[in-house]
Design an enzyme around this catalytic site. Structure first.
Site, PDB file in Angstrom:
ATOM      1  NE  ARG A  74      -3.173   2.637   2.641  1.00 39.22           N
ATOM      2  CZ  ARG A  74      -3.278   3.458   3.676  1.00 39.22           C
ATOM      3  NH1 ARG A  74      -2.849   3.099   4.863  1.00 39.22           N
ATOM      4  NH2 ARG A  74      -3.825   4.640   3.529  1.00 39.22           N
ATOM      5  CG  HIS A 118      -0.849   8.906   3.572  1.00 34.74           C
ATOM      6  ND1 HIS A 118      -0.996   7.564   3.817  1.00 34.74           N
ATOM      7  CD2 HIS A 118      -0.442   9.437   4.747  1.00 34.74           C
ATOM      8  CE1 HIS A 118      -0.675   7.297   5.068  1.00 34.74           C
ATOM      9  NE2 HIS A 118      -0.334   8.424   5.663  1.00 34.74           N
ATOM     10  CD  GLU A 163      -4.368   7.802  10.332  1.00 36.26           C
ATOM     11  OE1 GLU A 163      -3.756   8.822  10.693  1.00 36.26           O
ATOM     12  OE2 GLU A 163      -4.191   6.677  10.858  1.00 36.26           O
ATOM     13  CG  ASN A 298      -4.863   3.791   8.753  1.00 31.28           C
ATOM     14  OD1 ASN A 298      -5.057   2.896   7.929  1.00 31.28           O
ATOM     15  ND2 ASN A 298      -4.417   4.982   8.410  1.00 31.28           N
ATOM     16  CE1 TYR A 300      -1.599   3.301  12.772  1.00 28.70           C
ATOM     17  CE2 TYR A 300       0.429   2.251  13.484  1.00 28.70           C
ATOM     18  CZ  TYR A 300      -0.311   2.897  12.512  1.00 28.70           C
ATOM     19  OH  TYR A 300       0.245   3.104  11.271  1.00 28.70           O
ATOM     20  CD  GLU A 355      -1.284   3.958   8.224  1.00 29.08           C
ATOM     21  OE1 GLU A 355      -0.910   4.287   9.371  1.00 29.08           O
ATOM     22  OE2 GLU A 355      -1.465   4.766   7.310  1.00 29.08           O
TER      23      GLU A 355
HETATM   24  C1  NOJ Z   1      -1.024   6.882  10.576  1.00 34.84           C
HETATM   25  C2  NOJ Z   1      -0.584   7.615   9.348  1.00 34.84           C
HETATM   26  O1  NOJ Z   1      -1.423   7.291   8.282  1.00 34.84           O
HETATM   27  C3  NOJ Z   1       0.864   7.375   8.989  1.00 34.84           C
HETATM   28  O2  NOJ Z   1       1.220   8.295   8.018  1.00 34.84           O
HETATM   29  C4  NOJ Z   1       1.708   7.452  10.237  1.00 34.84           C
HETATM   30  O3  NOJ Z   1       3.069   7.398   9.954  1.00 34.84           O
HETATM   31  C5  NOJ Z   1       1.313   6.323  11.155  1.00 34.84           C
HETATM   32  N1  NOJ Z   1      -0.077   6.486  11.520  1.00 34.84           N
HETATM   33  C6  NOJ Z   1       2.126   6.259  12.441  1.00 34.84           C
HETATM   34  O4  NOJ Z   1       1.926   7.405  13.171  1.00 34.84           O
END
Ligand code: NOJ
Length: 450
Positions: A74, A118, A163, A298, A300, A355
């Site tokens: 991606r 992005h 995002e 995304n 985390y 992500e």
């Molecule tokens: C989300 C973002 O899309 C990406 O650009 C960023 O580096 C990562 N999170 C980590 O923060």
């Protein structure tokens, strides 16, 4: 049932974070190039002028992807590399770069997943108001048309925006991200509305003009709530909390996802924003909700949620010394179970984790290798949860690890390392980390070894 046989095992990146060649071959500045010149905005005033020099080293990087066994990659396109004025004249050197990258990926059996935007908004268009300009959805549609014309014979997987919570919230509400503005909420919500319209317009352009059957999604932040305990009450609290708005904060799912997948802004959000909310017409909502093929997120981390004294969802307390990454983000593996599960329930779309990953203190050891057991353990825990979601019937189609390689981490500059591949920014030496070797075994076994 575990992961599907055709599960898309990949890694992700973004143009400004890896490409470099910031003013080469006709590329012009984006808002991020400008942001990096604001004293103090970025760690040690660093910038993406060179970044990972991927623009010149993409062949080496694709070879690394192949060595890791990635099935898909991606990456995002730099709008001002393709259209230096933001609209109009095409920069064929930029087209050539992406053609070469796409061809190299395909020649190595790696499927491209292309993100249109992005965060690197063309500076020239920002000077005309950026996302606040009524014409911005049209600008984005025109840019998408150029992209589709040149790449859709070989690319069929698309993501529109990455995002929006960050490029609107971080970019123009609190000013931490480019372009670094602090606008009134009503203005920011108008810009957000235009970006959603841009998304919808782009989906239509791809559907109508693509030369191969497109598969289209969107990659917002997945703001995940996980039940503090897996009791029916906590699960319900987490589900409710994940899809509600209680204040003006932009950190939520529904303001950014309900219009796209359900064709309406959420009632609670409209109530909270009141007069500050954009006056969306039904025609606009129809554009924004142009049907997609998948829901990207995304993810985390997540927030443990339980039932409060009045029966309402509340954050559960965390113990002292809760595990954190080098970003100071909590490690909550269950977010990769409950996130996709709740999103699938609500939006009824195949899910991609667009992500997921961890910043870690990685360096090249005396033995010349990069040992990152934390990244292995992190990813192992998260992927087991994703597998649990797949086993429980969530239609999970793919996982993109963030990131392929260490890169320019926005305001943190080069001071945060998310890569599967270590980059020495003094001389651009790449070193495959232990986690990449481990990820290869995961891919080869289609997740059975987890
Ligand atoms: C989300 C973002 O899309 C990406 O650009 C960023 O580096 C990562 N999170 C980590 O923060």
């Amino acid at each position: 049932m575990s992961f599907r046989e055709d599960f898309s095992w990949g890694a992700a990146s973004a143009a400004y974070q890896v490409e470099g060649a910031a003013v080469e071959d006709g590329r012009t500045w984006s808002v991020w190039d400008m942001m990096c010149r604001k004293p103090g905005a970025i760690y040690q005033n660093e910038n993406g002028d060179v970044a990972c020099d991927h623009y010149h080293r993409f062949k080496e990087d694709v070879a690394l992807m192949k060595q890791i066994g990635l099935k898909s990659y991606r990456f995002s396109l730099s709008w001002p590399r393709i259209l230096p004025e933001g609209i109009g004249k095409i920069n064929f050197k930029g087209i050539e770069f992406y053609n070469n990258l796409i061809n190299e990926l395909l020649a190595n059996g790696i499927e491209p997943y292309v993100t249109l935007f992005h965060w690197d908004f063309p500076l020239k268009l920002y000077r005309q108001g950026g996302w606040l300009n009524l014409a911005s959805p049209q600008w984005f549609a025109d840019y998408t048309g150029v992209v589709v014309e040149h790449f859709s014979d070989r690319v069929s997987n698309w993501m529109t925006l990455n995002e929006p919570q960050c490029f609107i919230g971080g970019g123009i509400i609190n000013g931490h991200h480019a372009p670094g503005d602090k606008l009134e909420l009503s203005q920011a919500l108008l810009a957000a509305h235009h970006s959603l319209l841009a998304h919808g317009r782009a989906v239509r352009v791809i559907r109508e003009q693509a030369k191969t059957k497109p598969f289209i999604g969107y990659a917002p932040v997945g703001v995940v709530k996980v039940p503090a305990t897996e009791t029916a009450a906590d699960i319900e609290a987490a589900r409710t909390s994940m899809f509600r708005m209680t204040d003006e904060s932009y950190w939520n799912n529904t303001w950014w996802m309900d219009p796209v997948f359900l064709g309406r802004y959420p009632e609670d959000g409209l109530h909270i924003y009141g007069e500050k909310a954009p006056k969306a017409t039904s025609e606009e909502l129809a554009i924004i909700s142009t049907p997609l093929d998948f829901c990207g997120a995304n993810i985390y981390n997540g927030r443990e949620t339980t039932v409060g004294p009045q029966g309402q969802p509340v954050d559960a307390p965390r113990y002292q010394g809760f595990p954190m990454t080098a970003m100071d983000w909590p490690i909550v593996p269950q977010s990769l179970y409950w996130g996709p599960k709740f999103l699938y329930e609500r939006y009824n779309m195949p899910v991609f984790i667009t992500e997921n990953g961890i910043a870690n203190c990685d360096w090249v050891s005396l033995d010349g290798r990069v040992h990152d057991p934390q990244r292995i353990d992190f990813t192992h825990r998260y992927l087991r949860e994703l597998r649990r979601a797949a086993v429980d019937g969530v239609d999970v189609r793919g996982y993109f690890h963030w990131c392929l390689m260490d890169n320019f981490e926005w305001t943190f500059g080069y001071n945060r390392r998310f890569g599967l591949v270590h980059v020495d920014f003094r001389d651009q030496t790449r070193t495959i980390k232990d986690s990449a070797t481990w990820y290869k075994t995961v891919i080869e076994s289609n997740g059975k070894c987890l």
